[in-house]
Design a protein around this motif. Structure first.
Motif, mmCIF file in Angstrom:
data_model
loop_
_atom_site.group_PDB
_atom_site.id
_atom_site.type_symbol
_atom_site.label_atom_id
_atom_site.label_comp_id
_atom_site.label_asym_id
_atom_site.label_seq_id
_atom_site.Cartn_x
_atom_site.Cartn_y
_atom_site.Cartn_z
ATOM 1 N N ASP A 82 0.792 -1.231 0.000
ATOM 2 C CA ASP A 82 0.000 0.000 0.000
ATOM 3 C C ASP A 82 0.820 1.274 0.000
ATOM 4 O OD1 ASP A 82 -2.455 -1.359 0.021
ATOM 5 O OD2 ASP A 82 -2.331 -1.652 2.175
ATOM 6 N N SER A 83 2.137 1.190 -0.088
ATOM 7 C CA SER A 83 2.932 2.411 0.004
ATOM 8 C C SER A 83 4.256 2.263 -0.721
ATOM 9 C CB SER A 83 3.180 2.765 1.474
ATOM 10 O OG SER A 83 3.972 1.770 2.096
ATOM 11 N N GLN A 236 1.899 -2.389 13.840
ATOM 12 C CA GLN A 236 1.427 -1.882 12.559
ATOM 13 C C GLN A 236 -0.094 -1.793 12.501
ATOM 14 O OE1 GLN A 236 2.940 -4.027 9.176
ATOM 15 N NE2 GLN A 236 1.822 -2.790 7.689
ATOM 16 N N GLU A 240 -2.164 1.664 11.827
ATOM 17 C CA GLU A 240 -3.094 1.818 10.706
ATOM 18 C C GLU A 240 -4.479 2.236 11.193
ATOM 19 O OE1 GLU A 240 -2.954 -1.869 8.625
ATOM 20 O OE2 GLU A 240 -1.029 -1.426 7.650
ATOM 21 N N THR A 241 -4.862 1.804 12.388
ATOM 22 C CA THR A 241 -6.150 2.201 12.947
ATOM 23 C C THR A 241 -6.207 3.709 13.157
ATOM 24 O OG1 THR A 241 -6.395 0.076 14.089
ATOM 25 C CG2 THR A 241 -7.729 1.911 14.896
ATOM 26 N N LEU A 243 -4.860 5.877 11.358
ATOM 27 C CA LEU A 243 -4.776 6.572 10.073
ATOM 28 C C LEU A 243 -6.138 6.700 9.412
ATOM 29 C CD1 LEU A 243 -1.592 4.878 8.552
ATOM 30 C CD2 LEU A 243 -1.754 7.214 9.404
ATOM 31 N N LYS A 249 -5.231 8.574 1.763
ATOM 32 C CA LYS A 249 -4.225 7.624 2.208
ATOM 33 C C LYS A 249 -2.827 8.194 1.973
ATOM 34 C CE LYS A 249 -6.768 3.289 1.545
ATOM 35 N NZ LYS A 249 -6.754 1.960 0.880
ATOM 36 N N LYS A 256 3.449 6.815 6.861
ATOM 37 C CA LYS A 256 2.339 6.075 7.456
ATOM 38 C C LYS A 256 2.673 5.643 8.878
ATOM 39 C CE LYS A 256 0.405 2.819 5.186
ATOM 40 N NZ LYS A 256 0.235 1.600 4.358
ATOM 41 N N GLN A 257 3.867 5.127 9.079
ATOM 42 C CA GLN A 257 4.264 4.670 10.407
ATOM 43 C C GLN A 257 4.318 5.829 11.397
ATOM 44 O OE1 GLN A 257 8.052 2.823 9.609
ATOM 45 N NE2 GLN A 257 7.150 0.894 8.969
ATOM 46 N N GLY A 260 0.665 7.355 11.960
ATOM 47 C CA GLY A 260 -0.162 6.403 12.697
ATOM 48 C C GLY A 260 0.259 6.293 14.153
#
Length: 352
Positions: A82-83, A236, A240-241, A243, A249, A256-257, A260
């Motif tokens: 996804d990234s 992880q 993600e929750t 985000l 996205k 992302k890390q 999040g």
């Protein structure tokens, strides 16, 4: 065969995988020394002025690799479906060829998990031809690499130091410790929270938060005065929750890390303050840091940004760190009377 692995940038994310991969193939991996003044100065000479500090450090670590048969510089395009990784990862190894010592060949392979596990394995098998290894050997090495990477990810939450986590892996995998040239393998103590100490979250790219020379031992200084939480301590799934509230996205893996985990820290009442560690010239941080800062202001969470480059001074860092911790401590003691941004609140009306 000895392969040199620079102790910078992708080292702090994927070295366990490559250590297990090459260990399975009976190839010795030699890491460069921890960052020092000479390595940084060499990197400044060989890297472009427009690049960020971590890339300059990588150039210096490449220069520091000696008496190896080849230097390994993987092109880490993506680590999940996804990234993508930051563009500076995608430009390796071509952008750093000038830093490679004369006469030493460069080995590289493209790793792109967006194309799926089977394609990653196929690309590694093609890479195996350069190593004179068969498909079965590469498949076995791929499996072991994943096991070592998972073991690192499982242990990274038990400590706050990358090298400690690596030594923890080494207690079960002798080959990994051979690459570190460190025969002492102390076990990492489980993090025991002291309720009387401040709890500070340090967020940022792993290759900055775990790089003691470049960040002037910020993590060590912080750990002396407070309980420290890192991005790596957040699972992880949990990251993600946090985000889900974003309008779009994020398509950078580290972003992302960081966002999040950062959002989790902002909403966690047990976290007393957040420090965002960035570096001058980081394009992704210029946007990601602002997202997290806005969220912290909305939740009235104490928040500070520290931006590093090769000219960062120790005195300035220590002064800012002590001032921030003092402010957080005062706010904790006088909850509701001191805002996250330093203004005094009216004791009775709780207004500015």
């Amino acid at each position: 065969m000895k392969i040199g692995f620079p102790r910078a940038l992708f080292y702090y994310d994927c070295f366990p995988f490559w250590a297990g991969f090459f260990h399975s193939l009976d190839i010795e991996v030699v890491t460069s020394s921890p960052t020092n003044r000479q390595i940084m100065e060499q990197g400044l000479k060989k890297a472009s002025d427009e690049t960020c500090l971590p890339v300059k450090l990588l150039a210096g670590h490449i220069q520091a690799l000696e008496k190896v048969d080849a230097i390994f510089l993987p092109r880490m395009v993506s680590v999940d479906v996804d990234s993508y990784n930051c563009p500076k990862f995608l430009g390796i190894p071509e952008s750093l060829f000038p830093a490679v010592p004369a006469g030493i060949p460069v080995l590289t392979v493209t790793v792109n998990w967006k194309k799926g596990k089977s394609q990653v394995l196929k690309d590694l098998q093609v890479f195996g031809l350069e190593l004179r290894k068969g498909k079965a050997d590469i498949r076995k090495a791929f499996t072991l690499g994943q096991e070592w990477q998972k073991r690192y990810q499982d242990t990274s939450g038990t400590g706050w130091n990358f090298e400690e986590s690596m030594r923890e892996i080494g207690s079960a995998t002798k080959g990994l410790m051979a690459t570190q040239k460190d025969k002492s393998i102390p076990r990492i103590p489980v993090r025991v929270q002291n309720p009387d100490r401040l709890r500070i979250a340090l967020v940022g790219h792993s290759y900055l938060t775990h790089e003691p020379y470049a960040n002037l031992n910020l993590l060590g200084r912080l750990h002396e005065k407070a309980e420290v939480e890192l991005v790596q301590h957040v699972k992880q799934v949990e990251a993600e929750t946090h985000l889900l509230g974003l309008r779009k996205k994020l398509f950078w893996n580290h972003a992302k890390q960081i966002v999040g985990a950062g959002n989790k820290f902002v909403t966690d009442p047990k976290i007393d303050g957040i420090i965002y560690l960035s570096c001058f010239g980081c394009g992704t941080d210029s946007m990601i840091q602002e997202l997290l800062a806005r969220f912290a202001r909305e939740r009235h969470k104490p928040y500070m940004v520290i931006t590093l480059d090769e000219h960062s001074g120790e005195a300035g860092l220590v002064t800012r760190l002590e001032a921030f911790l003092d402010m957080v401590e005062r706010r904790k003691v006088h909850e509701g009377y001191v805002s996250a941004h330093g203004e005094c609140l009216d004791r009775d009306s709780n207004t500015l």
